[in-house]
Design a protein around this motif. Sequence first.
Motif, PDB file in Angstrom:
ATOM      1  N   LEU A 268       0.809  -1.219   0.000  1.00 35.03           N
ATOM      2  CA  LEU A 268       0.000   0.000   0.000  1.00 35.03           C
ATOM      3  C   LEU A 268       0.845   1.274   0.000  1.00 35.03           C
ATOM      4  O   LEU A 268       0.505   2.235  -0.677  1.00 35.03           O
ATOM      5  CB  LEU A 268      -0.943  -0.002   1.207  1.00 35.03           C
ATOM      6  N   CYS A 269       1.928   1.294   0.771  1.00 34.94           N
ATOM      7  CA  CYS A 269       2.720   2.527   0.860  1.00 34.94           C
ATOM      8  C   CYS A 269       4.151   2.357   0.346  1.00 34.94           C
ATOM      9  O   CYS A 269       4.900   3.334   0.275  1.00 34.94           O
ATOM     10  CB  CYS A 269       2.742   3.043   2.297  1.00 34.94           C
ATOM     11  N   ASP A 270       4.556   1.129   0.044  1.00 35.13           N
ATOM     12  CA  ASP A 270       5.881   0.809  -0.498  1.00 35.13           C
ATOM     13  C   ASP A 270       7.008   0.973   0.521  1.00 35.13           C
ATOM     14  O   ASP A 270       8.185   0.930   0.166  1.00 35.13           O
ATOM     15  CB  ASP A 270       6.189   1.652  -1.743  1.00 35.13           C
ATOM     16  N   GLU A 271       6.659   1.167   1.789  1.00 36.16           N
ATOM     17  CA  GLU A 271       7.677   1.207   2.827  1.00 36.16           C
ATOM     18  C   GLU A 271       8.027  -0.217   3.257  1.00 36.16           C
ATOM     19  O   GLU A 271       7.259  -1.158   3.035  1.00 36.16           O
ATOM     20  CB  GLU A 271       7.188   2.010   4.033  1.00 36.16           C
ATOM     21  N   THR A 272       9.193  -0.379   3.890  1.00 38.64           N
ATOM     22  CA  THR A 272       9.579  -1.696   4.388  1.00 38.64           C
ATOM     23  C   THR A 272       8.674  -2.091   5.546  1.00 38.64           C
ATOM     24  O   THR A 272       8.387  -1.285   6.436  1.00 38.64           O
ATOM     25  CB  THR A 272      11.034  -1.679   4.859  1.00 38.64           C
TER      26      THR A 272
ATOM     27  N   PHE B  25     -12.549   2.637   1.400  1.00 40.91           N
ATOM     28  CA  PHE B  25     -11.145   2.816   1.053  1.00 40.91           C
ATOM     29  C   PHE B  25     -10.238   2.469   2.235  1.00 40.91           C
ATOM     30  O   PHE B  25     -10.537   2.835   3.369  1.00 40.91           O
ATOM     31  CB  PHE B  25     -10.913   4.267   0.611  1.00 40.91           C
ATOM     32  N   PRO B  26      -9.099   1.781   1.981  1.00 43.73           N
ATOM     33  CA  PRO B  26      -8.592   1.316   0.690  1.00 43.73           C
ATOM     34  C   PRO B  26      -8.985  -0.121   0.346  1.00 43.73           C
ATOM     35  O   PRO B  26      -8.562  -0.631  -0.691  1.00 43.73           O
ATOM     36  CB  PRO B  26      -7.083   1.413   0.876  1.00 43.73           C
ATOM     37  N   ILE B  27      -9.787  -0.771   1.208  1.00 44.36           N
ATOM     38  CA  ILE B  27     -10.162  -2.169   0.943  1.00 44.36           C
ATOM     39  C   ILE B  27     -10.930  -2.285  -0.367  1.00 44.36           C
ATOM     40  O   ILE B  27     -10.702  -3.219  -1.145  1.00 44.36           O
ATOM     41  CB  ILE B  27     -10.973  -2.735   2.121  1.00 44.36           C
ATOM     42  N   ASP B  28     -11.852  -1.341  -0.629  1.00 43.46           N
ATOM     43  CA  ASP B  28     -12.622  -1.418  -1.868  1.00 43.46           C
ATOM     44  C   ASP B  28     -11.710  -1.365  -3.087  1.00 43.46           C
ATOM     45  O   ASP B  28     -11.859  -2.146  -4.036  1.00 43.46           O
ATOM     46  CB  ASP B  28     -13.686  -0.319  -1.923  1.00 43.46           C
ATOM     47  N   SER B  29     -10.713  -0.481  -3.049  1.00 45.28           N
ATOM     48  CA  SER B  29      -9.768  -0.381  -4.156  1.00 45.28           C
ATOM     49  C   SER B  29      -8.924  -1.640  -4.292  1.00 45.28           C
ATOM     50  O   SER B  29      -8.662  -2.119  -5.407  1.00 45.28           O
ATOM     51  CB  SER B  29      -8.861   0.836  -3.938  1.00 45.28           C
ATOM     52  N   MET B  30      -8.503  -2.201  -3.171  1.00 46.90           N
ATOM     53  CA  MET B  30      -7.693  -3.418  -3.203  1.00 46.90           C
ATOM     54  C   MET B  30      -8.469  -4.581  -3.802  1.00 46.90           C
ATOM     55  O   MET B  30      -7.943  -5.352  -4.620  1.00 46.90           O
ATOM     56  CB  MET B  30      -7.230  -3.774  -1.786  1.00 46.90           C
TER      57      MET B  30
ATOM     58  N   SER C 151       7.448  -7.221   8.859  1.00 47.82           N
ATOM     59  CA  SER C 151       7.175  -8.654   8.726  1.00 47.82           C
ATOM     60  C   SER C 151       7.915  -9.236   7.537  1.00 47.82           C
ATOM     61  O   SER C 151       8.175  -8.551   6.553  1.00 47.82           O
ATOM     62  CB  SER C 151       5.666  -8.883   8.564  1.00 47.82           C
ATOM     63  N   LYS C 152       8.247 -10.523   7.653  1.00 50.53           N
ATOM     64  CA  LYS C 152       8.822 -11.260   6.531  1.00 50.53           C
ATOM     65  C   LYS C 152       7.791 -12.157   5.861  1.00 50.53           C
ATOM     66  O   LYS C 152       8.118 -12.890   4.929  1.00 50.53           O
ATOM     67  CB  LYS C 152      10.010 -12.104   7.016  1.00 50.53           C
ATOM     68  N   GLN C 153       6.549 -12.102   6.353  1.00 50.92           N
ATOM     69  CA  GLN C 153       5.496 -12.940   5.801  1.00 50.92           C
ATOM     70  C   GLN C 153       4.402 -12.143   5.093  1.00 50.92           C
ATOM     71  O   GLN C 153       3.914 -12.541   4.043  1.00 50.92           O
ATOM     72  CB  GLN C 153       4.836 -13.786   6.898  1.00 50.92           C
ATOM     73  N   LEU C 154       3.980 -10.996   5.662  1.00 49.09           N
ATOM     74  CA  LEU C 154       2.866 -10.240   5.111  1.00 49.09           C
ATOM     75  C   LEU C 154       3.358  -8.917   4.519  1.00 49.09           C
ATOM     76  O   LEU C 154       4.006  -8.127   5.225  1.00 49.09           O
ATOM     77  CB  LEU C 154       1.824  -9.948   6.195  1.00 49.09           C
ATOM     78  N   PRO C 155       3.041  -8.650   3.251  1.00 50.20           N
ATOM     79  CA  PRO C 155       3.497  -7.410   2.612  1.00 50.20           C
ATOM     80  C   PRO C 155       2.598  -6.218   2.937  1.00 50.20           C
ATOM     81  O   PRO C 155       2.035  -5.577   2.050  1.00 50.20           O
ATOM     82  CB  PRO C 155       3.450  -7.767   1.119  1.00 50.20           C
ATOM     83  N   ILE C 156       2.459  -5.922   4.216  1.00 52.35           N
ATOM     84  CA  ILE C 156       1.732  -4.736   4.654  1.00 52.35           C
ATOM     85  C   ILE C 156       2.365  -4.260   5.957  1.00 52.35           C
ATOM     86  O   ILE C 156       2.702  -5.068   6.827  1.00 52.35           O
ATOM     87  CB  ILE C 156       0.218  -5.029   4.841  1.00 52.35           C
ATOM     88  N   CYS C 157       2.575  -2.957   6.071  1.00 54.02           N
ATOM     89  CA  CYS C 157       3.207  -2.426   7.267  1.00 54.02           C
ATOM     90  C   CYS C 157       2.175  -2.241   8.376  1.00 54.02           C
ATOM     91  O   CYS C 157       0.962  -2.230   8.128  1.00 54.02           O
ATOM     92  CB  CYS C 157       3.921  -1.106   6.961  1.00 54.02           C
ATOM     93  N   THR C 158       2.663  -2.071   9.590  1.00 55.04           N
ATOM     94  CA  THR C 158       1.778  -1.946  10.745  1.00 55.04           C
ATOM     95  C   THR C 158       0.868  -0.729  10.624  1.00 55.04           C
ATOM     96  O   THR C 158      -0.324  -0.797  10.945  1.00 55.04           O
ATOM     97  CB  THR C 158       2.605  -1.858  12.038  1.00 55.04           C
ATOM     98  N   ASP C 159       1.404   0.396  10.145  1.00 51.98           N
ATOM     99  CA  ASP C 159       0.597   1.612  10.026  1.00 51.98           C
ATOM    100  C   ASP C 159      -0.542   1.429   9.037  1.00 51.98           C
ATOM    101  O   ASP C 159      -1.688   1.808   9.321  1.00 51.98           O
ATOM    102  CB  ASP C 159       1.479   2.789   9.588  1.00 51.98           C
ATOM    103  N   CYS C 160      -0.253   0.852   7.873  1.00 54.71           N
ATOM    104  CA  CYS C 160      -1.306   0.656   6.871  1.00 54.71           C
ATOM    105  C   CYS C 160      -2.352  -0.341   7.357  1.00 54.71           C
ATOM    106  O   CYS C 160      -3.547  -0.155   7.144  1.00 54.71           O
ATOM    107  CB  CYS C 160      -0.702   0.191   5.544  1.00 54.71           C
ATOM    108  N   GLU C 161      -1.896  -1.409   8.009  1.00 59.10           N
ATOM    109  CA  GLU C 161      -2.846  -2.405   8.507  1.00 59.10           C
ATOM    110  C   GLU C 161      -3.767  -1.794   9.553  1.00 59.10           C
ATOM    111  O   GLU C 161      -4.976  -2.062   9.564  1.00 59.10           O
ATOM    112  CB  GLU C 161      -2.102  -3.601   9.098  1.00 59.10           C
ATOM    113  N   SER C 162      -3.231  -0.944  10.423  1.00 62.47           N
ATOM    114  CA  SER C 162      -4.054  -0.347  11.471  1.00 62.47           C
ATOM    115  C   SER C 162      -5.068   0.632  10.900  1.00 62.47           C
ATOM    116  O   SER C 162      -6.112   0.883  11.506  1.00 62.47           O
ATOM    117  CB  SER C 162      -3.173   0.364  12.494  1.00 62.47           C
ATOM    118  N   GLU C 163      -4.779   1.201   9.723  1.00 64.41           N
ATOM    119  CA  GLU C 163      -5.672   2.186   9.119  1.00 64.41           C
ATOM    120  C   GLU C 163      -6.703   1.573   8.179  1.00 64.41           C
ATOM    121  O   GLU C 163      -7.520   2.295   7.599  1.00 64.41           O
ATOM    122  CB  GLU C 163      -4.853   3.236   8.376  1.00 64.41           C
TER     123      GLU C 163
END
Length: 248
Positions: free
Chosen positions: A22-26, A84-89, A29-41
Amino acid sequence: MAILHRLKQHLSALQPYLKCLLCDETTESKQLPICTDCESELPWLRGHCTVCALPLPGTGLICGDCQRQPPLFEKVVVPWLYSFPIDSMIIRFKHHAQWPLGRLLGDLLGHHVQHSFDQGLARADLLLPVPLTERRHRQRGFNQAQMLASSLSQHLHIPVKNHCLSRIIEAPAQQALDAVTRKKNLCKAFQVAPHAAVKGLHLALVDDVLTTGATAQSLSRQLLKAGASRVDVYCLARTPKPGTQLDL
């Protein structure tokens, strides 16, 4: 065994952290390609109907529709509001074949369903993806519900059967239709395969979005007629009633 364990730890340490889709930041996690901030939002579903998961102002409530006429399915398990952003995803996964997003959504859904099991939800015996017509399947190239069900099967260790259900009638796109029209369209749209061994089983339908519940209701009717003991629904997102304003 100790050497093997240390080797696995070493390899894990060498594995790079992932980039957030979602944000292209590191990520952390080594398993899920989503950062803590994006997941919480993400638009996590808070107060909702305990049966159909319709968004509601409070928790532990049953919506008026489910009180007046309980659906044939037992419970909807869903982590997010369709916003948003689930609908877009979901759109990018479903209509533009962005499969990494689909895998991420399936993984997160698996964690959510497992948490529901840990909280006392009865565990399904079998996962059944909501089917597409053959024409729609050919056009799209894949069934997003099958991909989600495959991911859930790996996480939850519940078998998935892709050919127990079929859609035999192509109906107009359901998104823009009201509940009554949806029900009419879906009345005879689905069938359970003659070879489907569902008698006595607790089944879970898997889909991407639940809107009016007409598809889940129609499929549940067919499965219960075929002898299923219970039908639940596992999906990614739930829409509110049209015109409803919710504080996210």
